[in-house]
Write a protein that holds these residues in place. Structure first.
Motif, PDB file in Angstrom:
ATOM      1  N   ARG A 201      48.116  89.975 -10.558  1.00 32.97           N
ATOM      2  CA  ARG A 201      47.389  88.912  -9.846  1.00 32.97           C
ATOM      3  C   ARG A 201      47.804  87.543 -10.370  1.00 32.97           C
ATOM      4  O   ARG A 201      47.921  86.576  -9.603  1.00 32.97           O
ATOM      5  N   GLN A 202      48.045  87.438 -11.661  1.00 32.56           N
ATOM      6  CA  GLN A 202      48.441  86.155 -12.246  1.00 32.56           C
ATOM      7  C   GLN A 202      49.784  85.693 -11.681  1.00 32.56           C
ATOM      8  O   GLN A 202      49.993  84.504 -11.429  1.00 32.56           O
ATOM      9  N   GLN A 203      50.690  86.652 -11.465  1.00 34.72           N
ATOM     10  CA  GLN A 203      51.973  86.286 -10.856  1.00 34.72           C
ATOM     11  C   GLN A 203      51.777  85.866  -9.399  1.00 34.72           C
ATOM     12  O   GLN A 203      52.391  84.900  -8.929  1.00 34.72           O
ATOM     13  N   LEU A 204      50.923  86.591  -8.680  1.00 36.64           N
ATOM     14  CA  LEU A 204      50.636  86.216  -7.295  1.00 36.64           C
ATOM     15  C   LEU A 204      50.123  84.784  -7.218  1.00 36.64           C
ATOM     16  O   LEU A 204      50.569  83.995  -6.375  1.00 36.64           O
ATOM     17  N   GLU A 205      49.197  84.452  -8.108  1.00 32.52           N
ATOM     18  CA  GLU A 205      48.606  83.114  -8.071  1.00 32.52           C
ATOM     19  C   GLU A 205      49.649  82.026  -8.334  1.00 32.52           C
ATOM     20  O   GLU A 205      49.617  80.958  -7.723  1.00 32.52           O
ATOM     21  N   ARG A 206      50.581  82.311  -9.242  1.00 36.75           N
ATOM     22  CA  ARG A 206      51.637  81.329  -9.514  1.00 36.75           C
ATOM     23  C   ARG A 206      52.471  81.061  -8.264  1.00 36.75           C
ATOM     24  O   ARG A 206      52.804  79.903  -7.947  1.00 36.75           O
ATOM     25  N   VAL A 207      52.808  82.127  -7.559  1.00 35.13           N
ATOM     26  CA  VAL A 207      53.617  81.976  -6.343  1.00 35.13           C
ATOM     27  C   VAL A 207      52.794  81.340  -5.226  1.00 35.13           C
ATOM     28  O   VAL A 207      53.294  80.489  -4.474  1.00 35.13           O
ATOM     29  N   PHE A 208      51.518  81.711  -5.120  1.00 34.59           N
ATOM     30  CA  PHE A 208      50.648  81.096  -4.102  1.00 34.59           C
ATOM     31  C   PHE A 208      50.571  79.581  -4.306  1.00 34.59           C
ATOM     32  O   PHE A 208      50.685  78.803  -3.357  1.00 34.59           O
ATOM     33  N   VAL A 209      50.365  79.164  -5.541  1.00 35.29           N
ATOM     34  CA  VAL A 209      50.260  77.727  -5.844  1.00 35.29           C
ATOM     35  C   VAL A 209      51.576  77.024  -5.543  1.00 35.29           C
ATOM     36  O   VAL A 209      51.602  75.944  -4.931  1.00 35.29           O
ATOM     37  N   LYS A 210      52.685  77.636  -5.956  1.00 37.75           N
ATOM     38  CA  LYS A 210      54.010  77.041  -5.756  1.00 37.75           C
ATOM     39  C   LYS A 210      54.291  76.792  -4.280  1.00 37.75           C
ATOM     40  O   LYS A 210      54.874  75.763  -3.905  1.00 37.75           O
ATOM     41  N   HIS A 211      53.866  77.744  -3.437  1.00 35.68           N
ATOM     42  CA  HIS A 211      54.160  77.645  -2.003  1.00 35.68           C
ATOM     43  C   HIS A 211      52.946  77.209  -1.176  1.00 35.68           C
ATOM     44  O   HIS A 211      52.973  77.287   0.059  1.00 35.68           O
ATOM     45  N   ARG A 212      51.886  76.786  -1.876  1.00 39.44           N
ATOM     46  CA  ARG A 212      50.676  76.286  -1.222  1.00 39.44           C
ATOM     47  C   ARG A 212      50.139  77.274  -0.188  1.00 39.44           C
ATOM     48  O   ARG A 212      49.823  76.914   0.959  1.00 39.44           O
ATOM     49  N   PHE A 213      50.037  78.492  -0.624  1.00 34.94           N
ATOM     50  CA  PHE A 213      49.548  79.563   0.255  1.00 34.94           C
ATOM     51  C   PHE A 213      48.169  79.999  -0.210  1.00 34.94           C
ATOM     52  O   PHE A 213      47.957  80.257  -1.396  1.00 34.94           O
ATOM     53  N   GLU A 214      47.222  80.063   0.712  1.00 31.18           N
ATOM     54  CA  GLU A 214      45.872  80.518   0.392  1.00 31.18           C
ATOM     55  C   GLU A 214      45.576  81.783   1.189  1.00 31.18           C
ATOM     56  O   GLU A 214      45.329  81.721   2.396  1.00 31.18           O
ATOM     57  N   PRO A 215      45.604  82.962   0.538  1.00 30.36           N
ATOM     58  CA  PRO A 215      45.344  84.203   1.267  1.00 30.36           C
ATOM     59  C   PRO A 215      43.890  84.291   1.717  1.00 30.36           C
ATOM     60  O   PRO A 215      42.987  83.762   1.048  1.00 30.36           O
ATOM     61  N   ALA A 216      43.670  84.941   2.819  1.00 30.24           N
ATOM     62  CA  ALA A 216      42.306  85.161   3.309  1.00 30.24           C
ATOM     63  C   ALA A 216      41.736  86.386   2.591  1.00 30.24           C
ATOM     64  O   ALA A 216      41.630  87.473   3.159  1.00 30.24           O
ATOM     65  N   THR A 217      41.384  86.207   1.318  1.00 29.75           N
ATOM     66  CA  THR A 217      40.954  87.327   0.473  1.00 29.75           C
ATOM     67  C   THR A 217      39.507  87.699   0.771  1.00 29.75           C
ATOM     68  O   THR A 217      38.614  86.860   0.662  1.00 29.75           O
ATOM     69  N   PHE A 218      39.279  88.954   1.134  1.00 28.66           N
ATOM     70  CA  PHE A 218      37.922  89.403   1.413  1.00 28.66           C
ATOM     71  C   PHE A 218      37.435  90.431   0.391  1.00 28.66           C
ATOM     72  O   PHE A 218      36.256  90.750   0.326  1.00 28.66           O
ATOM     73  N   CYS A 219      38.364  90.946  -0.455  1.00 27.69           N
ATOM     74  CA  CYS A 219      37.970  91.952  -1.444  1.00 27.69           C
ATOM     75  C   CYS A 219      38.814  91.785  -2.706  1.00 27.69           C
ATOM     76  O   CYS A 219      40.036  91.696  -2.629  1.00 27.69           O
ATOM     77  N   VAL A 220      38.145  91.731  -3.863  1.00 19.81           N
ATOM     78  CA  VAL A 220      38.804  91.676  -5.163  1.00 19.81           C
ATOM     79  C   VAL A 220      38.269  92.831  -5.997  1.00 19.81           C
ATOM     80  O   VAL A 220      37.063  93.053  -6.054  1.00 19.81           O
ATOM     81  N   ALA A 257      56.986  95.694   3.191  1.00 21.81           N
ATOM     82  CA  ALA A 257      58.070  94.750   3.505  1.00 21.81           C
ATOM     83  C   ALA A 257      58.264  93.808   2.326  1.00 21.81           C
ATOM     84  O   ALA A 257      57.291  93.394   1.682  1.00 21.81           O
ATOM     85  N   ALA A 258      59.503  93.495   2.026  1.00 22.87           N
ATOM     86  CA  ALA A 258      59.790  92.516   0.976  1.00 22.87           C
ATOM     87  C   ALA A 258      59.264  91.151   1.409  1.00 22.87           C
ATOM     88  O   ALA A 258      59.189  90.854   2.610  1.00 22.87           O
ATOM     89  N   VAL A 259      58.910  90.319   0.426  1.00 23.51           N
ATOM     90  CA  VAL A 259      58.374  88.983   0.717  1.00 23.51           C
ATOM     91  C   VAL A 259      59.345  87.953   0.148  1.00 23.51           C
ATOM     92  O   VAL A 259      59.629  87.954  -1.056  1.00 23.51           O
ATOM     93  N   ARG A 260      59.837  87.091   1.005  1.00 22.70           N
ATOM     94  CA  ARG A 260      60.921  86.160   0.658  1.00 22.70           C
ATOM     95  C   ARG A 260      60.590  85.313  -0.574  1.00 22.70           C
ATOM     96  O   ARG A 260      61.437  85.091  -1.439  1.00 22.70           O
ATOM     97  N   GLU A 261      59.368  84.844  -0.693  1.00 23.33           N
ATOM     98  CA  GLU A 261      59.000  83.932  -1.779  1.00 23.33           C
ATOM     99  C   GLU A 261      59.007  84.588  -3.157  1.00 23.33           C
ATOM    100  O   GLU A 261      58.985  83.894  -4.179  1.00 23.33           O
ATOM    101  N   PHE A 262      59.029  85.919  -3.203  1.00 24.26           N
ATOM    102  CA  PHE A 262      59.030  86.617  -4.490  1.00 24.26           C
ATOM    103  C   PHE A 262      60.427  87.086  -4.904  1.00 24.26           C
ATOM    104  O   PHE A 262      60.578  87.727  -5.939  1.00 24.26           O
TER     105      PHE A 262
END
Length: 299
Positions: A201-220, A257-262
């Motif tokens: 999750r920590q890696q996801l957050e780094r990439v989300f911040v870098k690319h200004r992406f906010e996932p529509a998270t409904f479950c953690v 599917a692979a994700v380009r930003e990662f």
């Protein structure tokens, strides 16, 4: 200070009952009571409050337990070292690891180890990255199998393999036929993600911040099994290492599917240990078997 008295004290503190401690240690309750009284006399302070509900630690007892548990673990490892000198390979190995490791390779590694060294026992605990790092520093764990461990001077990291992040979703998801995606194409789909204490999750957050992406998270959740189960239904999705979903992909329960930003930010699986402590021979052999198995597995 008598080691037997300390052992009896530790068992009673964890069981919160002299009777339960006596059953665990196979000694009489009176023998445990005598040893506890001996400790209290030596420390000149009560270490238990005797109550109807059981034995409760006093502040002095809390301090003693915090020190003794580390001593007991270290003594167990010393026994492993000494036993190895006699070619017995006996003792205990404490391992903290992430859930995907348990699902993917820990069981066959333990089986291979036990076949060669049947007298060694293992304490394996599923944990987040943060929990495993803390356990290594505190001495609760001898080995940590960790995904994306943070860099710390007190922790030695041995890289085993790298993997890539993939988007995972159900076979009927609108994106199920794709092999490569961008984060923007995942906007609007409901996400299920692991807790922030996970290295994943920590890696996801780094990439989300870098690319200004906010996932529509409904479950953690701290359950990887739940993450995969939810992602396999309807139009939900998640982001996971590819090796975490290989079984589900093979069974046709999930598409990925692979994700380009990662592409330039791989997931790194490491075996970690405390820099200032040498591994017991049993732990060293276990580490070697993990490395051998994973490298064969990845190829």
């Amino acid at each position: 200070m008598d080691f037997t008295a300390l052992r009896y004290f530790s068992a009673t503190a964890h069981a919160r009952s002299i009777r339960a401690a006596s059953d665990r240690l196979h000694v009489s309750p009176s023998a445990i009571s005598r040893q506890i009284a001996k400790l209290e006399h030596e420390l000149r302070a009560p270490i238990f409050d005797r109550r109807a509900q059981g034995m409760k630690l006093t502040p002095a007892g809390e301090i003693l337990l915090s020190k003794i548990d580390g001593v007991m673990r270290e003594f167990s490892r010393v026994k492993s070292h000494i036993a190895a000198l006699a070619d017995l390979q006996a003792g205990n190995v404490d391992v903290y690891c992430f859930q995907t490791a348990i699902e993917s390779f820990v069981a066959p590694v333990l089986n291979r180890f036990h076949t060669q060294y049947p007298d060694v026992t293992f304490n394996v605990r599923m944990s987040s990255t943060d929990e495993a790092m803390e356990a290594l520093v505190a001495g609760t764990a001898e080995i940590g199998l960790i995904l994306n461990p943070p860099v710390r001077e007190t922790i030695t990291r041995l890289e085993v393999f790298r993997d890539r992040m993939v988007a995972a979703f159900s076979p009927v998801h609108p994106l199920a036929g794709r092999k490569l995606l961008s984060l923007r194409e995942l906007e609007g789909f409901p996400f299920v993600l692991t807790e922030p204490s996970f290295g994943l999750r920590q890696q996801l957050e780094r990439v989300f911040v870098k690319h200004r992406f906010e996932p529509a998270t409904f479950c953690v959740t701290n359950s990887l099994a739940l993450v995969k189960e939810v992602a396999s239904i309807g139009n939900h999705c998640t982001l996971l290492p590819r090796f975490a979903v290989e079984k589900e992909l093979a069974a046709g329960h999930i598409k990925a599917a692979a994700v380009r930003e990662f592409a330039s930010d791989p997931l790194i699986f490491c075996i970690c240990s405390a820099t200032d402590r040498s591994l017991s021979p049993a732990a060293q052999v276990f580490m070697n078997i993990v490395m051998d198995y994973c490298r064969r597995y990845r190829h």
